[in-house]
Design an enzyme around this catalytic site. Sequence first.
Site, PDB file in Angstrom:
ATOM      1  N   CYS A 180      54.822   2.051  73.952  1.00 18.03           N
ATOM      2  CA  CYS A 180      53.546   2.526  73.392  1.00 18.03           C
ATOM      3  C   CYS A 180      53.777   2.093  72.039  1.00 18.03           C
ATOM      4  O   CYS A 180      55.194   2.359  71.414  1.00 18.03           O
ATOM      5  CB  CYS A 180      53.723   3.890  73.488  1.00 18.03           C
ATOM      6  SG  CYS A 180      53.770   4.570  75.218  1.00 18.03           S
ATOM      7  N   SER A 214      51.309  13.136  77.520  1.00 21.43           N
ATOM      8  CA  SER A 214      51.022  12.406  76.347  1.00 21.43           C
ATOM      9  C   SER A 214      49.892  11.813  76.418  1.00 21.43           C
ATOM     10  O   SER A 214      49.344  10.817  77.221  1.00 21.43           O
ATOM     11  CB  SER A 214      51.980  11.449  75.799  1.00 21.43           C
ATOM     12  OG  SER A 214      53.432  11.931  75.726  1.00 21.43           O
ATOM     13  N   CYS A 241      66.461  18.657  73.104  1.00 18.51           N
ATOM     14  CA  CYS A 241      65.410  17.716  73.424  1.00 18.51           C
ATOM     15  C   CYS A 241      66.169  16.374  74.250  1.00 18.51           C
ATOM     16  O   CYS A 241      67.266  15.756  73.506  1.00 18.51           O
ATOM     17  CB  CYS A 241      64.613  17.156  72.418  1.00 18.51           C
ATOM     18  SG  CYS A 241      63.449  15.729  72.919  1.00 18.51           S
ATOM     19  N   CYS A 283      63.202   2.492  76.801  1.00 16.93           N
ATOM     20  CA  CYS A 283      61.773   2.864  77.640  1.00 16.93           C
ATOM     21  C   CYS A 283      61.031   1.625  78.097  1.00 16.93           C
ATOM     22  O   CYS A 283      61.376   0.536  77.329  1.00 16.93           O
ATOM     23  CB  CYS A 283      61.086   3.793  76.901  1.00 16.93           C
ATOM     24  SG  CYS A 283      59.447   4.450  77.828  1.00 16.93           S
ATOM     25  N   GLU A 327      70.194   9.485  73.040  1.00 11.81           N
ATOM     26  CA  GLU A 327      70.141  10.296  71.903  1.00 11.81           C
ATOM     27  C   GLU A 327      69.640  11.683  72.149  1.00 11.81           C
ATOM     28  O   GLU A 327      68.836  11.839  73.111  1.00 11.81           O
ATOM     29  CB  GLU A 327      68.984  10.015  71.003  1.00 11.81           C
ATOM     30  CG  GLU A 327      69.157   8.486  70.414  1.00 11.81           C
ATOM     31  CD  GLU A 327      68.531   8.061  69.424  1.00 11.81           C
ATOM     32  OE1 GLU A 327      68.789   6.749  68.795  1.00 11.81           O
ATOM     33  OE2 GLU A 327      67.950   8.826  68.709  1.00 11.81           O
ATOM     34  N   CYS A 332      55.557   4.475  69.087  1.00  7.12           N
ATOM     35  CA  CYS A 332      56.835   4.899  69.559  1.00  7.12           C
ATOM     36  C   CYS A 332      57.957   3.887  69.179  1.00  7.12           C
ATOM     37  O   CYS A 332      57.829   2.895  69.641  1.00  7.12           O
ATOM     38  CB  CYS A 332      56.710   5.630  70.912  1.00  7.12           C
ATOM     39  SG  CYS A 332      58.451   6.103  71.489  1.00  7.12           S
ATOM     40  N   CYS A 381      60.042  13.215  67.053  1.00  2.00           N
ATOM     41  CA  CYS A 381      59.543  12.597  68.246  1.00  2.00           C
ATOM     42  C   CYS A 381      59.103  11.168  67.717  1.00  2.00           C
ATOM     43  O   CYS A 381      58.441  10.838  66.813  1.00  2.00           O
ATOM     44  CB  CYS A 381      57.980  13.374  68.479  1.00  2.00           C
ATOM     45  SG  CYS A 381      58.113  14.937  68.782  1.00  2.00           S
TER      46      CYS A 381
HETATM   47  N1  SAH Z   1      57.943   9.228  77.633  1.00  2.91           N
HETATM   48  C1  SAH Z   1      57.711  10.507  77.480  1.00  2.91           C
HETATM   49  C2  SAH Z   1      58.361  11.529  76.984  1.00  2.91           C
HETATM   50  C3  SAH Z   1      59.308  10.976  75.671  1.00  2.91           C
HETATM   51  S1  SAH Z   1      58.244  10.783  74.341  1.00  2.91           S
HETATM   52  C4  SAH Z   1      56.079  10.833  76.926  1.00  2.91           C
HETATM   53  O1  SAH Z   1      55.708   9.610  76.445  1.00  2.91           O
HETATM   54  O2  SAH Z   1      55.690  11.816  77.155  1.00  2.91           O
HETATM   55  C5  SAH Z   1      57.868  12.362  73.532  1.00  2.91           C
HETATM   56  C6  SAH Z   1      56.446  12.651  72.598  1.00  2.91           C
HETATM   57  O3  SAH Z   1      56.949  12.150  71.375  1.00  2.91           O
HETATM   58  C7  SAH Z   1      55.363  11.901  73.295  1.00  2.91           C
HETATM   59  O4  SAH Z   1      54.193  12.767  73.417  1.00  2.91           O
HETATM   60  C8  SAH Z   1      55.040  10.734  72.515  1.00  2.91           C
HETATM   61  O5  SAH Z   1      53.828  10.575  72.557  1.00  2.91           O
HETATM   62  C9  SAH Z   1      55.506  11.239  71.189  1.00  2.91           C
HETATM   63  N2  SAH Z   1      55.909  10.246  70.133  1.00  2.91           N
HETATM   64  C10 SAH Z   1      56.081   9.285  70.358  1.00  2.91           C
HETATM   65  N3  SAH Z   1      56.245   8.493  69.241  1.00  2.91           N
HETATM   66  C11 SAH Z   1      55.762   9.336  68.342  1.00  2.91           C
HETATM   67  C12 SAH Z   1      55.748   8.988  66.670  1.00  2.91           C
HETATM   68  N4  SAH Z   1      56.043   8.041  66.128  1.00  2.91           N
HETATM   69  N5  SAH Z   1      55.155  10.193  66.171  1.00  2.91           N
HETATM   70  C13 SAH Z   1      54.744  11.452  66.759  1.00  2.91           C
HETATM   71  N6  SAH Z   1      55.003  11.595  68.316  1.00  2.91           N
HETATM   72  C14 SAH Z   1      55.649  10.587  68.921  1.00  2.91           C
HETATM   73 FE1  SF4 Z   2      58.145   5.585  76.302  1.00  2.00          FE
HETATM   74 FE2  SF4 Z   2      57.177   8.101  75.891  1.00  2.00          FE
HETATM   75 FE3  SF4 Z   2      57.796   6.272  73.965  1.00  2.00          FE
HETATM   76 FE4  SF4 Z   2      55.932   5.802  75.302  1.00  2.00          FE
HETATM   77  S1  SF4 Z   2      55.853   7.591  74.078  1.00  2.00           S
HETATM   78  S2  SF4 Z   2      57.412   4.255  74.812  1.00  2.00           S
HETATM   79  S3  SF4 Z   2      56.471   6.642  77.393  1.00  2.00           S
HETATM   80  S4  SF4 Z   2      59.129   7.085  75.159  1.00  2.00           S
END
Ligand code: SAH
Ligand code: SF4
Length: 354
Positions: free
Chosen positions: A115, A215, A104, A111, A91, A118, A334
């Site tokens: 988390c 993050s 992006c 992954c 993506e 996410c 995000c």
């Molecule tokens: N894995 C890496 C990079 C990809 S995630 C990381 O975790 O940093 C990119 C960003 O999106 C991260 O800061 C993550 O915390 C944020 N993110 C993930 N899920 C989200 C959501 N549902 N709403 C807002 N931000 C989110």
């Molecule tokens: Fe993976 Fe980043 Fe999403 Fe956490 S926030 S599950 S590290 S993509």
Amino acid sequence: MALRLTGLTREELTEQMVQWGEKPYRAVQVWSWVYAKLASSVEEMTDVSKTFRARLTDELTPWLPRAVSHRVSADGTEKWLLACDDGVVTETVYIPEPGRGTVCVSSQAGCSLACPFCRTGTLPLRRNLTTAEIVEQVLFVRSTLATRGLRVTNVVLMGMGEPLYNLEAVTRAVRIIMDGNGLAIGCRKLTLSTSGVVNRMEEAGKNLNVNLAISLHSVRDGVRDQLVPINRKFNLAALRRAALAWPLRGRGRVTWEYVLLDGVNDSEQDARELVQWLKGIPSKVNLLGFNPWPGAPYTPSSRETMLRFQEIVANSGLVTIIRDSRGADVGAACGQLAGGTDSDASSPEMNRNA
Ligand code: SAH
Ligand code: SF4
């Protein structure tokens, strides 16, 4: 036909030319056709001799990936699913803003880190993306948008996956993306986001001359253990040490990402503790509104709460922005990237290489 150009650094392409009995400058020519002039086929390389073009046509695989879906948000954000050879899709998102355009990029399909806020984290890790698959995301978006007069000025490694778990491919891809004779994205325009893979940060800092985003989401170990499970392995104290050791090279600050979740990490006390925790680290804070997805176990904080949180952090002197959600209506914001498991399959096809 076997060589995938986008997996090679310029030095490696030069070696390849020499192996083929060609002059090294051929590499510069081909590189600039592909990455600067955005040629989509060997035939376009008009200053290259016919015989060499025939050879290139035989040897090179296509360098622009196939889009299996393309969606455009009401706010102008666009999302593509790009097909890999083995059926995996990546993506890629384009975010237009006044004066700049950001791509992006995903580093993994899925992954491994789970988390819970996410959506990507709900998917299993399918595999790491290759250098070529990472580079081609940027090349694809730049080529596609150039035909519409839109520019790509910034690249963020913030799509699907944890870039530090695919460090070798990411490092090579970054070198290719930054190459001044090609895509030429400067180090200040490139940002890598990590969830805090502390044991890879030192190596990443040595090899990657890019901005760092981390993050964070909470400065309490108990809360962060839940939100960012890698915290159970590398806790906040370890993360802080790793952030302090990151070579900022005069570029200023570490960006801390903090997604505000209603009743979880968004109190005034949380904001004050965040300020304390960041003391001594050159920092800026990106507050993210939570982007919901089907089945997500959290709800976004209210606008009022977000503004109050921002005020407390900003009053301490830290640059603090609320990063507005972009592309949420097409699942491009995000944390909404789901590798095509949403309704993408029904969206209009777009395939400029067909
Ligand atoms: N894995 C890496 C990079 C990809 S995630 C990381 O975790 O940093 C990119 C960003 O999106 C991260 O800061 C993550 O915390 C944020 N993110 C993930 N899920 C989200 C959501 N549902 N709403 C807002 N931000 C989110
Ligand atoms: Fe993976 Fe980043 Fe999403 Fe956490 S926030 S599950 S590290 S993509």
